[in-house]
Structures are given as structure tokens and as C-alpha cells.
Motif scaffolding. Structure first.
Motif, PDB file in Angstrom:
ATOM      1  N   ALA A 170       0.850  -1.280  -0.069  1.00 17.47           N
ATOM      2  CA  ALA A 170      -0.107  -0.021  -0.038  1.00 17.47           C
ATOM      3  C   ALA A 170       0.901   1.238   0.002  1.00 17.47           C
ATOM      4  CB  ALA A 170      -0.849  -0.054   1.275  1.00 17.47           C
ATOM      5  N   LEU A 171       1.958   1.125   0.666  1.00 16.02           N
ATOM      6  CA  LEU A 171       2.806   2.446   0.837  1.00 16.02           C
ATOM      7  C   LEU A 171       3.477   2.464  -0.528  1.00 16.02           C
ATOM      8  CD1 LEU A 171       4.556   1.721   4.197  1.00 16.02           C
ATOM      9  CD2 LEU A 171       3.570   4.100   3.369  1.00 16.02           C
ATOM     10  N   GLY A 172       3.832   1.274  -1.482  1.00 13.65           N
ATOM     11  CA  GLY A 172       4.379   1.533  -2.539  1.00 13.65           C
ATOM     12  C   GLY A 172       3.329   2.356  -3.726  1.00 13.65           C
ATOM     13  N   ASP A 173       2.030   2.172  -3.253  1.00  9.48           N
ATOM     14  CA  ASP A 173       1.288   3.136  -4.013  1.00  9.48           C
ATOM     15  C   ASP A 173       1.266   4.614  -3.941  1.00  9.48           C
ATOM     16  OD1 ASP A 173       0.334   1.051  -5.668  1.00  9.48           O
ATOM     17  OD2 ASP A 173      -1.383   0.480  -4.237  1.00  9.48           O
ATOM     18  N   GLN A 174       1.547   4.931  -2.483  1.00  3.58           N
ATOM     19  CA  GLN A 174       1.443   6.224  -2.065  1.00  3.58           C
ATOM     20  C   GLN A 174       2.812   6.778  -2.483  1.00  3.58           C
ATOM     21  OE1 GLN A 174       0.434   6.558   2.268  1.00  3.58           O
ATOM     22  NE2 GLN A 174      -0.238   4.757   2.323  1.00  3.58           N
ATOM     23  N   ILE A 175       3.681   6.244  -2.569  1.00  5.01           N
ATOM     24  CA  ILE A 175       4.999   6.619  -3.045  1.00  5.01           C
ATOM     25  C   ILE A 175       4.966   7.075  -4.453  1.00  5.01           C
ATOM     26  CG2 ILE A 175       7.645   5.924  -3.256  1.00  5.01           C
ATOM     27  CD1 ILE A 175       7.238   4.383  -0.693  1.00  5.01           C
ATOM     28  N   GLU A 176       4.306   5.988  -5.412  1.00 12.44           N
ATOM     29  CA  GLU A 176       4.360   6.359  -6.705  1.00 12.44           C
ATOM     30  C   GLU A 176       3.301   7.711  -6.873  1.00 12.44           C
ATOM     31  OE1 GLU A 176       2.966   4.110 -10.700  1.00 12.44           O
ATOM     32  OE2 GLU A 176       2.145   3.522  -9.103  1.00 12.44           O
ATOM     33  N   ALA A 177       2.230   7.924  -6.289  1.00 16.11           N
ATOM     34  CA  ALA A 177       1.409   8.916  -6.414  1.00 16.11           C
ATOM     35  C   ALA A 177       2.118  10.184  -6.078  1.00 16.11           C
ATOM     36  CB  ALA A 177       0.225   8.807  -5.786  1.00 16.11           C
ATOM     37  N   GLN A 178       2.892  10.207  -4.924  1.00 16.78           N
ATOM     38  CA  GLN A 178       3.359  11.424  -4.477  1.00 16.78           C
ATOM     39  C   GLN A 178       4.808  11.553  -5.259  1.00 16.78           C
ATOM     40  OE1 GLN A 178       6.629  11.668  -2.723  1.00 16.78           O
ATOM     41  NE2 GLN A 178       6.209  13.979  -1.811  1.00 16.78           N
ATOM     42  N   ALA A 179       5.507  10.709  -5.977  1.00 16.87           N
ATOM     43  CA  ALA A 179       6.724  11.017  -6.759  1.00 16.87           C
ATOM     44  C   ALA A 179       6.079  11.620  -8.089  1.00 16.87           C
ATOM     45  CB  ALA A 179       7.401   9.723  -7.280  1.00 16.87           C
ATOM     46  N   LEU A 180       4.610  11.338  -8.563  1.00 16.15           N
ATOM     47  CA  LEU A 180       4.337  12.047  -9.628  1.00 16.15           C
ATOM     48  C   LEU A 180       3.974  13.252  -9.460  1.00 16.15           C
ATOM     49  CD1 LEU A 180       2.121   8.911 -11.115  1.00 16.15           C
ATOM     50  CD2 LEU A 180       4.365   9.998 -12.093  1.00 16.15           C
ATOM     51  N   GLU A 181       3.490  13.582  -8.340  1.00 11.96           N
ATOM     52  CA  GLU A 181       3.296  15.164  -7.915  1.00 11.96           C
ATOM     53  C   GLU A 181       4.523  15.786  -7.880  1.00 11.96           C
ATOM     54  OE1 GLU A 181       1.112  16.416  -4.420  1.00 11.96           O
ATOM     55  OE2 GLU A 181       0.186  14.591  -4.165  1.00 11.96           O
ATOM     56  N   MET A 182       5.456  15.236  -7.681  1.00 15.41           N
ATOM     57  CA  MET A 182       6.850  15.908  -7.747  1.00 15.41           C
ATOM     58  C   MET A 182       7.278  16.175  -9.003  1.00 15.41           C
ATOM     59  SD  MET A 182       9.432  14.950  -4.471  1.00 15.41           S
ATOM     60  CE  MET A 182       9.236  12.966  -4.665  1.00 15.41           C
ATOM     61  N   ALA A 183       7.039  15.357 -10.081  1.00 12.54           N
ATOM     62  CA  ALA A 183       7.365  15.313 -11.344  1.00 12.54           C
ATOM     63  C   ALA A 183       6.483  16.494 -11.889  1.00 12.54           C
ATOM     64  CB  ALA A 183       6.996  14.036 -12.268  1.00 12.54           C
ATOM     65  N   ASP A 184       5.228  16.555 -11.668  1.00 12.71           N
ATOM     66  CA  ASP A 184       4.456  17.466 -12.381  1.00 12.71           C
ATOM     67  C   ASP A 184       4.843  18.872 -11.723  1.00 12.71           C
ATOM     68  OD1 ASP A 184       2.947  15.822 -13.583  1.00 12.71           O
ATOM     69  OD2 ASP A 184       1.154  15.598 -12.136  1.00 12.71           O
ATOM     70  N   MET A 185       5.041  18.977 -10.453  1.00  8.36           N
ATOM     71  CA  MET A 185       5.757  20.455 -10.063  1.00  8.36           C
ATOM     72  C   MET A 185       6.967  20.607 -10.677  1.00  8.36           C
ATOM     73  SD  MET A 185       6.138  21.506  -5.990  1.00  8.36           S
ATOM     74  CE  MET A 185       7.716  20.440  -5.579  1.00  8.36           C
ATOM     75  N   MET A 186       7.776  19.880 -11.004  1.00  6.94           N
ATOM     76  CA  MET A 186       9.076  20.001 -11.858  1.00  6.94           C
ATOM     77  C   MET A 186       8.871  20.554 -13.376  1.00  6.94           C
ATOM     78  SD  MET A 186      12.359  17.765 -12.340  1.00  6.94           S
ATOM     79  CE  MET A 186      12.908  17.891 -10.448  1.00  6.94           C
ATOM     80  N   THR A 187       7.713  19.771 -14.027  1.00  5.17           N
ATOM     81  CA  THR A 187       7.437  20.157 -15.091  1.00  5.17           C
ATOM     82  C   THR A 187       7.081  21.368 -15.155  1.00  5.17           C
ATOM     83  OG1 THR A 187       6.981  17.821 -15.779  1.00  5.17           O
ATOM     84  CG2 THR A 187       6.043  19.555 -17.043  1.00  5.17           C
ATOM     85  N   THR A 188       5.778  21.788 -14.347  1.00  7.90           N
ATOM     86  CA  THR A 188       5.102  23.029 -14.291  1.00  7.90           C
ATOM     87  C   THR A 188       6.161  24.289 -14.310  1.00  7.90           C
ATOM     88  OG1 THR A 188       3.223  22.109 -13.706  1.00  7.90           O
ATOM     89  CG2 THR A 188       3.482  24.321 -13.473  1.00  7.90           C
ATOM     90  N   GLY A 189       7.068  24.075 -13.269  1.00  5.17           N
ATOM     91  CA  GLY A 189       8.140  24.882 -13.134  1.00  5.17           C
ATOM     92  C   GLY A 189       8.938  25.510 -14.381  1.00  5.17           C
ATOM     93  N   ILE A 190       9.398  24.336 -15.001  1.00  7.14           N
ATOM     94  CA  ILE A 190      10.150  24.525 -15.937  1.00  7.14           C
ATOM     95  C   ILE A 190       9.623  25.109 -17.222  1.00  7.14           C
ATOM     96  CG2 ILE A 190      11.410  23.134 -18.019  1.00  7.14           C
ATOM     97  CD1 ILE A 190      12.334  21.129 -15.859  1.00  7.14           C
TER      98      ILE A 190
END
Length: 200
Positions: A170-190
Motif C-alpha cells: 500500500a505504501l508503494g502506491d502512495q510513494i508512486e502517487a507522491q513521486a508523480l506530484e513532484m514530477a508535475d511540480m518540476m514540469t510546471t516550473g520549467i
């Protein structure tokens, strides 16, 4: 609220890009893939270390390649010096994580506490670094995201060590979702920092 260089902070959650050109989509896919690979290979490396699997060295090597892959993705945008500096910070994040797992597995509390301390210091260094290279990346927001990332990874390691497999998955699913948030934050800033680059 202002960032490191005095620019007003951009709230990527409230103000996402309204139109997505092919170049924006490509950037987002690339960064999402890198963050997913980051957590995927971290999980496999943790499992290999804890289970003492024969693939530990090659799995760890693939995990560490993630830092270089991030550097390669950022180099066309920020240049070789900044890309290399970020890759080195991310490599530190990954190597300290492996140290922490090994210390916990060995029951070496002092070594685990030292690794944990350095891991959070490295996360803070990453947040500061990102805020310095992009006015649309908030140091406070990145610090919050990185600390949450570390908290989730620590829980993932703990549940694996305790053989609490359902919670670990279950934590693996949470980690993946949170990592994708970081990816989107990085994309948007660039995209916000270099709008002309992503018009097409």
C-alpha cells in the motif's frame, strides 16, 4: 510570497498550464518516467538489500543511473554545470538511502541515525538548489515534498523489515502517487520559466 531571488512564487496546483503543446507533454512524460523509475528502482534495491538477493549490486547500479538520467534530462534546459550538480545531489540521496537500509538491517542504531540525519540534510540541499535555479520552484514546497518522500520511503523500509507486506505494498502506491506530484511540480516550473521553449 517570494522565492530565493525575490520573484513571486507560482502556485503550480492553483495555476496549471492551460494548454499543452507536444513539447510540454514530452517534458512531462520524461520527468514522470524518471520519478517513477526513481521510486521503482529504490523499492527493488531495498528489497534486494533486505532479502540479500544476488542482484543487489546490479539493481543498485541501475538505481544510481537514475541520478545521471535526471542530469541528462535537465542539461538541455539548464546547462551541464547545473545538471551535473543536481545529479550529484540526487546520487547522494540514493546512496544515503542504501546506507540507511543496511544500517537498519544490521540493527546499527547509531549508523541509521547518522544516515537519517544526512538524508534529510541532503533533501534540504536539493530543495534549496532547485529554488535557486528556477524562480517558480519554492524552496519551502520542495522541502515539504522531499521530506514527505523520505517519510514514505522510511515507512516502506520499516514495513519490509517487519514483514508487514500488505502495508508495504500500500505504501508503494502512495510513494508512486507522491513521486508523480513532484514530477508535475518540476514540469510546471520549467514550463513557466521557459515558456518560449515549450510553445510547439
Amino acid at each position: 510570497m517570494y522565492g530565493y531571488y525575490g520573484y513571486p512564487l507560482y502556485d503550480w496546483r492553483l495555476n496549471p498550464p492551460m494548454t499543452w503543446s507536444p513539447s510540454k507533454v514530452m517534458l512531462d512524460r520524461q520527468l514522470r518516467a524518471l520519478w517513477e523509475q526513481h521510486v521503482y528502482w529504490t523499492r527493488l534495491t531495498v528489497n534486494s538489500i533486505i532479502e540479500r538477493l544476488p542482484d543487489e549490486s546490479v539493481t543498485t547500479a541501475r538505481l544510481l543511473r537514475n541520478a545521471a538520467d535526471f542530469g541528462a534530462a535537465l542539461e538541455p534546459i539548464y546547462g551541464p554545470a547545473i545538471a551535473a550538480a543536481f545529479a550529484e545531489l540526487l546520487r547522494g540521496h540514493l546512496t544515503i538511502a542504501a546506507e540507511l537500509v543496511k544500517a537498519l538491517l544490521a540493527g546499527n542504531t547509531a549508523a541509521a541515525e547518522d544516515a537519517q540525519k544526512r538524508w534529510y540534510e541532503n533533501a534540504d540541499d536539493i530543495a534549496l538548489f532547485l529554488s535557486r535555479i528556477n524562480p517558480y520552484w519554492s524552496q519551502a514546497e520542495w522541502q515539504k515534498m522531499m521530506h514527505e518522500h523520505l517519510r514514505l520511503l522510511t515507512s516502506e523500509v520499516s514495513t519490509k523489515l517487519m514483514k508487514n507486506y500488505e502495508e508495504n505494498v500500500a505504501l508503494g502506491d502512495q510513494i508512486e502517487a507522491q513521486a508523480l506530484e513532484m514530477a508535475d511540480m518540476m514540469t510546471t516550473g520549467i514550463i513557466q520559466q521557459f515558456p518560449a521553449r515549450f510553445n510547439l
